[in-house]
Write a protein that holds these residues in place. Structure first.
Motif, PDB file in Angstrom:
ATOM      1  N   PHE A  52       0.836  -1.040  -0.230  1.00  0.00           N
ATOM      2  CA  PHE A  52       0.060  -0.007   0.192  1.00  0.00           C
ATOM      3  C   PHE A  52       0.938   1.235  -0.137  1.00  0.00           C
ATOM      4  CE2 PHE A  52      -3.052  -3.010   1.744  1.00  0.00           C
ATOM      5  CZ  PHE A  52      -3.996  -2.666   0.954  1.00  0.00           C
ATOM      6  N   LEU A  78     -12.301  -5.143   2.735  1.00  0.00           N
ATOM      7  CA  LEU A  78     -10.962  -4.997   2.662  1.00  0.00           C
ATOM      8  C   LEU A  78      -9.872  -5.839   3.441  1.00  0.00           C
ATOM      9  CD1 LEU A  78      -8.619  -3.152   1.534  1.00  0.00           C
ATOM     10  CD2 LEU A  78      -8.788  -1.650   3.454  1.00  0.00           C
ATOM     11  N   ILE A  89      -4.623   8.132   3.128  1.00  0.00           N
ATOM     12  CA  ILE A  89      -6.115   7.990   3.627  1.00  0.00           C
ATOM     13  C   ILE A  89      -6.790   9.130   3.529  1.00  0.00           C
ATOM     14  CG2 ILE A  89      -7.430   7.210   5.303  1.00  0.00           C
ATOM     15  CD1 ILE A  89      -5.267   5.157   6.249  1.00  0.00           C
ATOM     16  N   SER A 112     -12.873  -2.073   8.093  1.00  0.00           N
ATOM     17  CA  SER A 112     -13.264  -2.123   6.642  1.00  0.00           C
ATOM     18  C   SER A 112     -13.151  -3.623   6.373  1.00  0.00           C
ATOM     19  CB  SER A 112     -12.419  -1.366   5.561  1.00  0.00           C
ATOM     20  OG  SER A 112     -12.269  -0.102   5.890  1.00  0.00           O
ATOM     21  N   VAL A 115      -8.328  -0.293   8.100  1.00  0.00           N
ATOM     22  CA  VAL A 115      -8.297  -1.514   7.855  1.00  0.00           C
ATOM     23  C   VAL A 115      -9.133  -2.344   8.303  1.00  0.00           C
ATOM     24  CG1 VAL A 115      -6.926  -3.612   7.222  1.00  0.00           C
ATOM     25  CG2 VAL A 115      -6.236  -1.414   6.467  1.00  0.00           C
ATOM     26  N   GLU A 175       0.897   3.793  -2.946  1.00  0.00           N
ATOM     27  CA  GLU A 175       0.322   5.322  -2.560  1.00  0.00           C
ATOM     28  C   GLU A 175       1.106   6.223  -2.472  1.00  0.00           C
ATOM     29  OE1 GLU A 175      -2.842   6.133  -2.452  1.00  0.00           O
ATOM     30  OE2 GLU A 175      -3.823   3.925  -2.382  1.00  0.00           O
ATOM     31  N   HIS A 212     -11.831  -2.027  -2.671  1.00  0.00           N
ATOM     32  CA  HIS A 212     -12.450  -1.473  -1.248  1.00  0.00           C
ATOM     33  C   HIS A 212     -11.304  -0.383  -0.651  1.00  0.00           C
ATOM     34  CE1 HIS A 212     -15.532  -4.266  -0.848  1.00  0.00           C
ATOM     35  NE2 HIS A 212     -14.824  -5.218  -1.404  1.00  0.00           N
ATOM     36  N   TYR A 213     -10.119  -0.202  -1.438  1.00  0.00           N
ATOM     37  CA  TYR A 213      -9.074   0.561  -0.923  1.00  0.00           C
ATOM     38  C   TYR A 213      -9.123   1.879  -1.837  1.00  0.00           C
ATOM     39  CZ  TYR A 213      -5.244   2.510   1.682  1.00  0.00           C
ATOM     40  OH  TYR A 213      -4.308   3.227   2.471  1.00  0.00           O
ATOM     41  N   ASN A 214      -9.039   1.542  -3.110  1.00  0.00           N
ATOM     42  CA  ASN A 214      -9.013   2.796  -4.187  1.00  0.00           C
ATOM     43  C   ASN A 214     -10.633   3.265  -4.622  1.00  0.00           C
ATOM     44  OD1 ASN A 214      -8.129   3.143  -7.621  1.00  0.00           O
ATOM     45  ND2 ASN A 214      -7.125   4.272  -5.896  1.00  0.00           N
TER      46      ASN A 214
END
Length: 212
Positions: A53, A169, A129, A166, A163, A57, A184-186
């Motif tokens: 990640f 995720l 985030i 979620s 996380v 990111e 679920h993240y992007n």
């Protein structure tokens, strides 16, 4: 809601075309590798997955050259959350400067106009985030979320909380399902940005020769 006093610059940061990041000095504890391992243990996933990640990111760099958290502005979020006055609307067509400290200077000016909207329309730190997710990160308000992101330990804390809050995720990560991770993240448009393939490749490369 309490405000966070933001740093000011003695002069306007020079704008560069290249993305320049602040690299954590060697010997600083805890190191990013230490934090990847601790976070992975708490989430019951692999350190390489956590690291993936950060690679995707922020290229694994949590801070700008001046030591400010790496940030990215999302104009659609700004338009959604800002107050409807002339000063705030002046930023409706703003774009992310290439220089990361110039981004922070723009963010500081936006905070002076509408602090809550400014925080909620930026993504922060190693894991990028979005400030609008402050509740998922178990923060009382956007300013509390921003304060956490001022340190690398805080950035990891926000990631762990996000996380954990979620479940879909976390399940996708544990099952190593890259498409689920991307969604679920992007977000729903993750295919457009090839997030799933980038994360899968980073997860594989991020653990090579580092962890058994």
């Amino acid at each position: 809601m309490p405000s966070l006093k933001l740093p000011t610059f003695p002069q306007k940061p020079a704008v560069s075309k290249a993305r320049v990041f602040y690299a954590q000095p060697s010997g600083v504890k805890p190191s990013l590798l230490d934090l990847y391992q601790a976070t992975a243990k708490e989430l019951d996933i692999s350190p390489a997955q956590v690291r993936a990640f950060a690679i995707v990111e922020s290229d694994e760099k949590p801070f700008s050259p001046n030591g400010n958290p790496v940030i990215r502005f999302e104009v659609s979020r700004w338009k959604r959350y800002r107050v409807a006055d002339k000063a705030a609307m002046a930023f409706d067509k703003a774009k992310n400067p290439a220089d990361l400290d110039a981004r922070w200077e723009m963010f500081r000016k936006m905070c002076a106009v509408n602090e809550t909207a400014a925080i909620m329309s930026h993504s922060f730190g190693l894991f990028q985030i979005l400030g609008a997710n402050y509740k998922l990160c178990l923060c009382a308000d956007p300013v509390s979320f921003l304060k956490e992101n001022m340190t690398v330990e805080g950035q990891f804390k926000m990631f762990r909380r996000f996380v954990k809050m979620s479940p879909a995720l976390l399940s996708a990560i544990r099952l190593n399902r890259a498409e689920g991770v991307g969604h679920h993240y992007n977000g729903p448009q993750y295919k457009k940005f090839k997030y799933d393939t980038k994360w899968a490749a980073a997860s594989k490369a991020g653990g090579a020769g580092v962890w058994a």
